[in-house]
Enzyme design. Structure first.
Site, mmCIF file in Angstrom:
data_model
loop_
_atom_site.group_PDB
_atom_site.id
_atom_site.type_symbol
_atom_site.label_atom_id
_atom_site.label_comp_id
_atom_site.label_asym_id
_atom_site.label_seq_id
_atom_site.Cartn_x
_atom_site.Cartn_y
_atom_site.Cartn_z
ATOM 1 N N GLY A 176 -37.037 13.371 2.042
ATOM 2 C CA GLY A 176 -37.507 14.728 2.252
ATOM 3 C C GLY A 176 -36.326 15.682 2.238
ATOM 4 C CG ASP B 255 -46.328 3.639 16.674
ATOM 5 O OD1 ASP B 255 -46.943 2.619 17.066
ATOM 6 O OD2 ASP B 255 -46.069 3.846 15.477
ATOM 7 C CG LEU C 129 -27.559 21.185 4.953
ATOM 8 C CD1 LEU C 129 -27.103 20.195 6.014
ATOM 9 C CD2 LEU C 129 -26.434 22.154 4.611
ATOM 10 N N GLY C 130 -29.965 19.815 1.203
ATOM 11 C CA GLY C 130 -30.214 18.914 0.094
ATOM 12 C C GLY C 130 -31.621 18.358 0.138
#
Length: 321
Positions: free
Chosen positions: A19, A100, A13-14
């Site tokens: 990222g 985490d 999509l982009g």
């Protein structure tokens, strides 16, 4: 991963600083936008956090000029985070261990609803015929389960310990580790536990909360954190039990009647009757959809990168156990 046909480029999509963003489809037909982290991007995680209007929980506790959170707000945030972790542990065919859990990985949206984020260190939990996953120790100092640190054996209870540290951090509004403090105060888990065992958490809690917390609610909160911080994993509650206890602490805060206070004094078990647990299918709203594409430094001989896709695939394709 399945929902994006293994990040098929035809579904792109982009592209941004964080990222690439792909179109994905969940099993129920829901369309989603999935962001795949770029390991070479220095701004990735920071950009992701801007999607959450109020940023990380930590910034609302200390180190900034943001308004102090009320006790009710803090309880609701902890409940939201607990719900997300409970979903990770139980909402898929095989459990997912976050590994985490900390206040910078609990993000708040525009309504201060908590979302658990950053699955860069997450691992698939033990199968039904296993008691633990043997793996190199990873996580954040101050939040690490001491049993996992000693034995390199990871379980869902490692997340529970880390969440106990978060609870104390929320109450005391100070870092998990602060090396400039006197030696007995450096580690918040050890320091707060000494006061909890004396029944005197009110002596170390955030000064902004003094006189504004229902004593019974604080007592239940302290008991819950103490159970989470037990030395051995088998002695810690499940995240489901933690969630029930925190919901009960919230009820006590909202109800100031003498009957509610007396009930709190009489009830010291993990399982609190009469409190409905949110159905699992609703828990995924407490988990932010994000893949960390390798922003963490270091290597692991058990193939951390190989597990990330599998873990995230479970997040978007949950099959309840």
């Amino acid at each position: 991963m399945d929902s994006t046909n293994k990040f098929d480029e035809t579904l792109l999509l982009g592209v941004g600083g964080f990222g690439r963003v792909y179109k994905g489809t969940l099993e129920d037909g829901t369309n989603v936008a999935v962001k795949r982290g770029n390991p070479r991007s220095e701004q990735g995680l920071a950009e992701f956090r801007t999607y959450m209007a109020n940023g990380p929980l930590r910034s609302h506790l200390y180190g900034t000029n943001l308004p102090s959170l009320s006790w009710k707000q803090r309880l609701e945030i902890c409940i939201g985070a607990a719900r997300g972790l409970h979903y990770l542990h139980t909402g898929a065919t095989q459990s997912i261990i976050h590994r985490d859990v900390k206040t910078t990985n609990i993000l708040l949206d525009e309504s201060f609803v908590a979302k658990v984020a950053d699955f860069g260190l997450s691992k698939t939990g033990p199968s039904l015929d296993q008691t633990h996953v043997s793996t190199a120790v990873k996580g954040s100092f101050g939040y690490l389960d001491p049993e996992y640190f000693r034995r390199q054996q990871l379980t869902e209870k490692s997340d529970v310990y880390s969440f106990g540290v978060v609870l104390m951090e929320v109450l005391c509004t100070r870092p998990a580790l602060n090396p400039v403090l006197p030696r007995d105060q450096v580690n918040i888990a050890e320091w707060a536990m000494t006061w909890q065992k004396k029944g005197m958490l009110d002596q170390i809690m955030d000064q902004n909360l003094v006189g504004k917390v229902n004593p019974a609610s604080l007592k239940k909160f302290g008991e819950t954190a103490e159970k989470c911080l037990a030395e051995y994993g088998v002695e810690r509650p499940s995240m489901g039990d933690v969630l029930w206890n925190l919901e009960y602490a919230l009820q006590l805060e909202e109800t100031s009647s003498a009957a509610a206070l007396n009930e709190a004094e009489d009830n010291s078990t993990n399982h609190i009757p009469g409190i409905p647990l949110t159905p699992l299918e609703q828990f995924d709203n407490s988990v932010s959809m994000m893949v960390d594409g390798g922003g963490h430094s270091g290597t692991d001989d058990d193939g951390e990168d190989a597990t990330t896709s599998a873990v995230f695939s479970q997040l978007v394709n949950p099959r309840g156990r």
